[in-house]
Design an enzyme around this catalytic site. Structure first.
Site, PDB file in Angstrom:
ATOM      1  N   GLN A  49      -8.062  15.905   3.094  1.00  0.00           N
ATOM      2  CA  GLN A  49      -8.164  16.032   4.544  1.00  0.00           C
ATOM      3  C   GLN A  49      -6.840  15.626   5.185  1.00  0.00           C
ATOM      4  O   GLN A  49      -5.883  15.251   4.504  1.00  0.00           O
ATOM      5  CB  GLN A  49      -9.327  15.191   5.072  1.00  0.00           C
ATOM      6  CG  GLN A  49     -10.677  15.667   4.582  1.00  0.00           C
ATOM      7  CD  GLN A  49     -11.834  15.125   5.393  1.00  0.00           C
ATOM      8  OE1 GLN A  49     -11.703  14.780   6.567  1.00  0.00           O
ATOM      9  NE2 GLN A  49     -13.003  15.050   4.772  1.00  0.00           N
ATOM     10  N   LYS A  97      -4.774   7.761   9.337  1.00  0.00           N
ATOM     11  CA  LYS A  97      -5.874   8.715   9.462  1.00  0.00           C
ATOM     12  C   LYS A  97      -6.252   8.805  10.932  1.00  0.00           C
ATOM     13  O   LYS A  97      -6.687   7.820  11.538  1.00  0.00           O
ATOM     14  CB  LYS A  97      -7.084   8.264   8.628  1.00  0.00           C
ATOM     15  CG  LYS A  97      -6.831   8.331   7.130  1.00  0.00           C
ATOM     16  CD  LYS A  97      -8.085   8.065   6.316  1.00  0.00           C
ATOM     17  CE  LYS A  97      -7.805   8.224   4.832  1.00  0.00           C
ATOM     18  NZ  LYS A  97      -9.011   8.029   3.997  1.00  0.00           N
ATOM     19  N   GLU A 136     -13.547  12.593   7.651  1.00  0.00           N
ATOM     20  CA  GLU A 136     -13.294  11.162   7.466  1.00  0.00           C
ATOM     21  C   GLU A 136     -13.213  10.460   8.820  1.00  0.00           C
ATOM     22  O   GLU A 136     -12.833  11.062   9.829  1.00  0.00           O
ATOM     23  CB  GLU A 136     -12.010  10.946   6.664  1.00  0.00           C
ATOM     24  CG  GLU A 136     -12.112  11.445   5.229  1.00  0.00           C
ATOM     25  CD  GLU A 136     -10.938  11.000   4.383  1.00  0.00           C
ATOM     26  OE1 GLU A 136      -9.922  10.558   4.944  1.00  0.00           O
ATOM     27  OE2 GLU A 136     -11.045  11.090   3.144  1.00  0.00           O
ATOM     28  N   SER A 162      -2.973   2.084   7.185  1.00  0.00           N
ATOM     29  CA  SER A 162      -3.117   1.147   6.070  1.00  0.00           C
ATOM     30  C   SER A 162      -1.764   0.913   5.416  1.00  0.00           C
ATOM     31  O   SER A 162      -0.934   1.824   5.332  1.00  0.00           O
ATOM     32  CB  SER A 162      -4.104   1.683   5.024  1.00  0.00           C
ATOM     33  OG  SER A 162      -5.358   1.978   5.595  1.00  0.00           O
ATOM     34  N   ALA A 163      -1.565  -0.301   4.926  1.00  0.00           N
ATOM     35  CA  ALA A 163      -0.322  -0.636   4.246  1.00  0.00           C
ATOM     36  C   ALA A 163      -0.148   0.238   3.016  1.00  0.00           C
ATOM     37  O   ALA A 163      -1.081   0.433   2.237  1.00  0.00           O
ATOM     38  CB  ALA A 163      -0.306  -2.115   3.856  1.00  0.00           C
ATOM     39  N   LEU A 171       0.809   1.237  -0.590  1.00  0.00           N
ATOM     40  CA  LEU A 171       0.879   0.526  -1.863  1.00  0.00           C
ATOM     41  C   LEU A 171       2.172   0.882  -2.585  1.00  0.00           C
ATOM     42  O   LEU A 171       2.807   1.890  -2.276  1.00  0.00           O
ATOM     43  CB  LEU A 171      -0.333   0.879  -2.724  1.00  0.00           C
ATOM     44  CG  LEU A 171      -1.687   0.440  -2.172  1.00  0.00           C
ATOM     45  CD1 LEU A 171      -2.802   0.904  -3.090  1.00  0.00           C
ATOM     46  CD2 LEU A 171      -1.739  -1.067  -1.998  1.00  0.00           C
ATOM     47  N   ASP A 188     -18.252   8.742  -1.893  1.00  0.00           N
ATOM     48  CA  ASP A 188     -17.064   9.513  -2.281  1.00  0.00           C
ATOM     49  C   ASP A 188     -16.149   8.722  -3.222  1.00  0.00           C
ATOM     50  O   ASP A 188     -14.933   8.804  -3.122  1.00  0.00           O
ATOM     51  CB  ASP A 188     -16.292   9.920  -1.018  1.00  0.00           C
ATOM     52  CG  ASP A 188     -15.180  10.900  -1.308  1.00  0.00           C
ATOM     53  OD1 ASP A 188     -15.327  11.700  -2.237  1.00  0.00           O
ATOM     54  OD2 ASP A 188     -14.143  10.851  -0.609  1.00  0.00           O
ATOM     55  N   GLU A 224      -8.357   2.989  -9.281  1.00  0.00           N
ATOM     56  CA  GLU A 224      -6.984   2.666  -9.619  1.00  0.00           C
ATOM     57  C   GLU A 224      -6.833   1.167  -9.823  1.00  0.00           C
ATOM     58  O   GLU A 224      -7.612   0.370  -9.290  1.00  0.00           O
ATOM     59  CB  GLU A 224      -6.021   3.152  -8.526  1.00  0.00           C
ATOM     60  CG  GLU A 224      -5.976   4.658  -8.392  1.00  0.00           C
ATOM     61  CD  GLU A 224      -4.835   5.122  -7.507  1.00  0.00           C
ATOM     62  OE1 GLU A 224      -3.944   4.292  -7.202  1.00  0.00           O
ATOM     63  OE2 GLU A 224      -4.818   6.295  -7.123  1.00  0.00           O
TER      64      GLU A 224
END
Length: 474
Positions: A165, A181, A202, A284-285, A287, A354, A359
């Protein structure tokens, strides 16, 4: 007569010459002996000196020479006799090597403030621990990171091509990155019962609420996330990549819109529009790069769904799936299976169906946590409890003691999960985040999780220690 005199003179000269030669030889021999003695003494001193300096010489760790200073000796004697020093880490022990002494001093080293020019995103990535994504005790760093994600200027915007998305990767002016998002659905918009889990849009509020829920439950495995308002013109159109900026347009009523490029919901019919150009979303931070951690392409979630309207997975038709297909496999040894139980509890609470891959950070090996991220499809149905999300816990009859203890505490009160989470969400600049019905659903679901654990012991007659495991993880 003359002949006798010449012979006597010759004899005298010869004897004199021999005596002088002997004296000269004696002189040279004596000189050589003295030089050899001096050389030998110097060589011995130098050799001993070299032995003192050599690290390979055993039982010889002292200084290369002892330069005694009477005043210093007297002071050291007083130093060693002082009671307030003897009882401290600064006590001197002649048998203790210096590196051991230095190690003891390091234990008292204070944690000072970080330099102001250090980027919070870099500190966040460097502080990633084997057991949690961020240090829960370092409130200052977490707050500074969230503040930077919310307010630092955007210098580059690009599409995240790994997402199905519309998701953007924003680069901030300090070099940090965030996953953005945009708002696609209103807070009180519920997912239709006729939609499959892979057919819904989302929600940005789900990403924000999931981060706070993960923190409230003490997992610390979700990337720090905060709400942010972007200006489409300034933060996307002016600094975006061409693939993104080509989709920016102005609506008939004058609002600036864009739709990006992705697999689902990326066309003008599903465009994101500002009012007139301001849009809200979650960020979001970012990674560390994939070279730092391992994607879970080889660690497929054993309870993932088929993403097909007609097909079902093995766990959906076999209640013994955990015993026959999961337990005993090498990739689920150690803490990993219990981490899957935590993830199951987490997904059940937010209604996330979902979860397909997981990870983890490969440099820590198998003894590390599973990441909690990508929660855009959570908090869609407040009245529906996704009991299939609890299939891992129900089929394995397994839960971490610390996780169960937290749930029981929230169930008994005096603080409910909805209350604790709501208090945490008040800190977000886009608050209120969750609709009241979703908060109420959280409290209901806490009781249902405890019920499933109870049935493992009462109905399936499992031993307490088989179901509830204390592996030291909090």
């Amino acid at each position: 007569m003359k002949r006798s005199i010449r012979y006597a003179w010759f004899k005298f000269a010869l004897i004199t010459s021999l005596l002088m030669y002997a004296a000269l030889v004696y002189y040279h021999v004596e000189t050589l002996m003295k030089e050899r003695e001096v050389f030998t003494r110097c060589y011995t001193l130098d050799h001993n000196q070299m032995n003192l300096e050599s690290p390979n010489v055993k039982n010889n760790r002292g200084s290369r020479s002892k330069q005694s200073v009477p005043e210093a000796d007297m002071f050291i004697q007083e130093y060693t006799e002082r009671a307030d020093i003897i009882n401290s880490i600064y006590q001197l022990n002649k048998r203790e090597h210096y590196h051991v002494f230095l190690s003891r001093l390091k234990e008292r080293r204070k944690e000072g403030k970080r330099m102001a020019e250090n980027e919070t995103w870099l500190l966040f990535q460097r502080d990633i621990n084997q057991f949690y994504l961020y240090n829960p005790a370092d409130h200052q760093l977490l707050n500074e990171l969230l503040k930077d994600l919310n307010s630092r200027p955007v210098v580059k915007a690009e599409i995240n091509r790994q997402s199905s998305q519309l998701v953007l990767i924003l680069t901030l002016d300090d070099g940090g990155k965030g996953v953005f998002k945009p708002m696609r659905m209103a807070r009180d918009a519920e997912t239709s019962d006729d939609l499959y889990y892979f057919s819904e849009m989302e929600r940005h509020i789900s990403e924000i609420a999931a981060f706070h829920l993960d923190k409230v439950l003490g997992f610390y495995r979700a990337p720090p996330t905060i709400g942010r308002i972007l200006n489409i013109t300034r933060d996307i159109q002016q600094v975006g990549e061409e693939t993104l900026t080509n989709t920016v347009y102005r609506s008939p009523v004058g609002n600036v819109c864009f739709y990006g490029k992705c697999k689902n919901f990326c066309d003008p019919a599903f465009a994101v529009c500002g009012q007139p150009d301001g849009i809200q979303g979650s960020i979001s931070a970012f990674l560390p790069s994939r070279s730092f951690h391992s994607a879970s392409a080889n660690l497929h979630h054993p309870w993932s769904r088929s993403y097909n309207m007609k097909l079902k997975q093995g766990w959906e038709t076999n209640e013994e799936y955990c015993e026959t297909s999961v337990k005993g496999q090498s990739e689920f040894k150690g803490r990993r299976l219990l981490d899957f139980m935590d993830t199951s509890v987490f997904d059940f609470l937010i209604g996330n169906m979902d979860r397909h891959n997981v990870e983890f950070f490969s440099q820590f090996g198998a003894d590390t946590f599973l990441l909690h991220y990508d929660h855009g499809r959570g908090f869609g149905k407040s009245k529906y409890d996704c009991m299939s999300c609890l299939a891992p816990v129900r089929q394995c009859c397994l839960i971490r003691l610390s996780t169960l203890a937290k749930l029981i505490k929230l169930y008994n009160g005096p603080d409910s999960l909805s209350h604790v989470l709501q208090e945490s969400l008040k800190a977000d600049p886009l608050a209120p985040i969750l609709w009241e019905r979703h908060l109420d659903a959280l409290d209901r679901r806490v009781g249902l999780i405890i019920k499933v654990i109870s049935e493992c012991i009462t109905r399936k007659r499992k031993l307490w220690q088989e179901v509830i495991v204390d592996d030291g993880v909090i």
